[in-house]
Design a protein around this motif. Structure first.
Motif, PDB file in Angstrom:
ATOM      1  N   THR A 267      51.552   0.691  -5.397  1.00  0.00           N
ATOM      2  CA  THR A 267      51.381   1.922  -4.973  1.00  0.00           C
ATOM      3  C   THR A 267      51.145   2.864  -6.364  1.00  0.00           C
ATOM      4  O   THR A 267      51.669   2.417  -7.483  1.00  0.00           O
ATOM      5  CB  THR A 267      52.795   2.464  -4.235  1.00  0.00           C
ATOM      6  N   LEU A 272      47.846   3.767  -1.898  1.00  0.00           N
ATOM      7  CA  LEU A 272      48.747   2.584  -1.670  1.00  0.00           C
ATOM      8  C   LEU A 272      47.679   1.525  -1.110  1.00  0.00           C
ATOM      9  O   LEU A 272      46.636   1.815  -0.303  1.00  0.00           O
ATOM     10  CB  LEU A 272      49.715   2.993  -0.388  1.00  0.00           C
ATOM     11  N   SER A 345      56.935   4.454   1.553  1.00  0.00           N
ATOM     12  CA  SER A 345      55.923   4.373   0.529  1.00  0.00           C
ATOM     13  C   SER A 345      55.804   5.287  -0.406  1.00  0.00           C
ATOM     14  O   SER A 345      55.654   5.327  -1.801  1.00  0.00           O
ATOM     15  CB  SER A 345      54.667   3.557   0.872  1.00  0.00           C
TER      16      SER A 345
END
Length: 608
Positions: A267, A272, A345
């Motif tokens: 990331t 990502l 994320s």
């Protein structure tokens, strides 16, 4: 003299803090270097090696002009070599390399490199060997002599373009009769679904070990800070781990988190790339790990158990590849499709339970008014409106505290030699009068999480990137671009961060000063002088922050000023007591000044 010394000390500490703040901001948020003239020519074939990689920025990407030019040259050469299947989807554009079956050319159609709408789209994947190397590969490793496709295998495609309506399958047949296939399908956002299959038309069983990997360089990584993670990332057994960065993997060589891999990859703050294995319906469970495979090259692996494919049988498995921007709504939609906690994320941190609602409200307001700065102002109005009853109680408590000041002074004088008894009597007085001395702090404590949540939202979320407000404010996630010291861009230099005072920072200082003027003055003259400097110190401290955050704070200050004027009208005794306190402080200051000679030194005692 004591008060003057305290003020001087406070000013010295403020100056040190400003300088330290500038150094800290430059360390954690270094400015991207401006390309030097002639950089393109310097990167021609046979030119000297690229300059060392500079410190990462929030956006990520190569920083050295020679590296940028070299990437452009080598990318063009790699794409011109041919043997490619075009990728054409609403979210992703690029191509798949038939040599090795690599997904190594992807750009993000909805995001541009700069504020200029005509600037190139953000490039996420770049072919191996280029300075921005970043790609995904799915394949097999043959066991016990079984032939399997390798990095130089030329696959055959059944189509020329991969779109959401037209999947493409790559095939390769080994000399012993096994046909390997990679079926690529893509959606309208950032997900590519790859179905790996092996059909055995030979006369003997074969053993193969399937794998999937993401390979990238850390030279293009965005900056990794204490509150925003950039680097290796994964979810194991449902828990997203931010524990490892590139230096950890480089030191260990291989990092293998415990548990079942839900997804694994890399990331940046905004981007990502992650592999998501299909673990439903008894599918094989892969092992996930991170590896350092070169000086600045890292890999995230999914390695499956060895599979035996009997003659006439087909072994199949599915892996999804996310390659795109961390748009919260898109990530949450993928979670509903089985990508466990993919929205985490985004490094919300410990307070995501508060930050995500703030983001949802802000994003909803933006969708309604189509201006992010206006959405921030409306968010501030809503938050302050919700806290208005608390502010009313705060002012009522302050009024009650002012009313009992004479009684407090009597207790303090009566028990000045017995501090414990004095404290007991004061607490008894508070209880009898129904006064809470800490009530005035509650609105401040309530605003802190809102401020921090908005700060994280502006720092983290791609939705705020490149969002304009009005006039010169073209990106609310970036600092105010106009500075007083360079005459708002007319002079060709950029002031250091702690002197980069723009219009928003000045408005912040003025509104904070006006707010402090309405508050009850501190009883200590030295403390009062320090508080008088506080708005201007905060003006310098906050200047490098995102413009959206300053807009929030300015709006909040204006609302506080209006709120204080209204509540003072409801509690005139509080305003009257504040004026009386100010007169008392002025008398104390006048007495201290009278005790000094015109040069500032203490007056000599009279001769007896």
């Amino acid at each position: 003299m004591e008060n003057q010394r305290n003020v001087i000390l406070a000013m010295v500490l403020m100056a040190l803090m400003l300088v330290g703040w500038d150094l800290g901001m430059r360390y954690y948020y270094p400015p991207a270097p401006k390309p030097a003239a002639g950089a393109t020519a310097a990167a021609a074939p046979g030119a000297p090696a690229p300059a060392p990689t500079l410190k990462p920025t929030r956006e990520g990407g190569l920083q050295a002009p020679a590296d940028i030019a070299l990437e452009k040259h080598e990318l063009a050469a790699a794409l011109a070599a041919g043997h490619r299947v075009t990728v054409d989807a609403p979210g992703l554009k690029g191509s798949i390399n038939l040599v090795g079956g690599l997904v190594d050319d992807l750009t993000l159609a909805r995001h541009r490199e700069t504020l200029d709408k005509n600037s190139p789209p953000v490039r996420l994947f770049s072919p191996p060997g280029t300075p921005e190397q970043h790609y995904a590969q799915l394949g097999w490793v043959g066991q016990n002599g079984a032939a399997a496709p390798g990095p130089d295998t030329l696959w055959q495609a059944d189509g020329a373009k991969l779109t959401p309506a037209t999947p493409v399958t790559l095939r390769w047949t080994s000399p012993t009769g096994q046909t390997y296939a990679l079926r690529y399908a893509i959606d309208a956002d950032y997900m590519i679904t790859v179905t790996q299959s092996v059909s055995n038309a030979g006369t003997a069983p074969v053993q193969i070990k399937p794998f999937a990997l993401v390979n990238r360089t850390d030279r293009t990584a965005s900056i990794d800070t204490w509150n925003v993670h950039s680097g290796p990332i994964a979810a194991f057994d449902g828990a997203v781990t931010f524990a490892n960065n590139y230096s950890d993997v480089k030191t260990a060589g291989t990092v293998s988190p415990a548990g079942t891999a839900n997804w694994i990859g890399f990331t940046d703050i905004y981007w990502l790339s992650a592999l998501i294995p299909d673990t439903a319906n008894g599918a094989a469970q892969p092992k996930g790990d991170f590896r350092n495979v070169g000086p600045d090259i890292f890999r995230a692996d999914l390695i499956y158990p060895v599979a035996t494919v009997a003659p006439g049988q087909t072994a199949t498995q599915t892996v999804r590849l996310f390659a795109g921007a961390k748009e919260n709504n898109v990530l949450e939609a993928y979670e509903k499709q089985g990508a466990t906690n993919l929205s985490l994320s985004i490094d919300w941190g410990w307070f995501r339970w508060f930050e995500k609602p703030i983001f949802w409200l802000l994003d909803s307001l933006f969708r309604a008014v189509h201006n992010f700065g206006l959405a921030i102002i409306l968010l501030t109005l809503i938050v302050r409106g919700m806290m208005f009853p608390v502010a009313q109680r705060q002012f009522a408590s302050m009024a009650a505290m002012r009313a009992i000041q004479p009684k407090l002074k009597v207790i303090q004088e009566r028990f000045k030699d017995d501090k414990q008894k004095q404290q007991q009597e004061i607490m008894a007085l508070y209880k009898a009068e129904g006064v809470n001395p800490l009530a005035g702090c509650l609105p401040i404590f309530l605003q802190i999480p809102v401020f921090f949540a908005l700060y994280k939202v502006l720092v983290l979320t791609i939705e705020m990137r490149h969002q304009p407000f009005v006039g010169w404010i073209k990106d609310l996630s970036a600092p105010d671009p106009l500075h007083v010291l360079n005459l708002f861009g007319l002079l060709p230099f950029t002031p250091p961060a702690f002197l980069a005072i723009g219009v928003l920072a000045i408005l912040l200082g003025i509104t904070m000063w006006a707010q402090f003027k309405l508050q009850p003055a501190a009883m200590d003259p030295a403390q009062q002088q320090v508080m008088a400097l506080m708005p201007w110190m905060m003006m310098f401290v906050m200047a490098p922050f995102a413009a959206g955050l300053l807009i929030y704070w300015i709006t909040s200050n204006l609302l506080t000023i209006a709120q204080q004027k209204y509540l003072y009208s409801k509690h005139p005794q509080l305003k009257a007591q504040a004026s009386k306190d100010q007169l008392d402080i002025d008398r104390v200051v006048a007495r201290e000044q009278k005790a000094q000679d015109p040069k500032g030194g203490p007056r000599k005692p009279k001769a007896r």
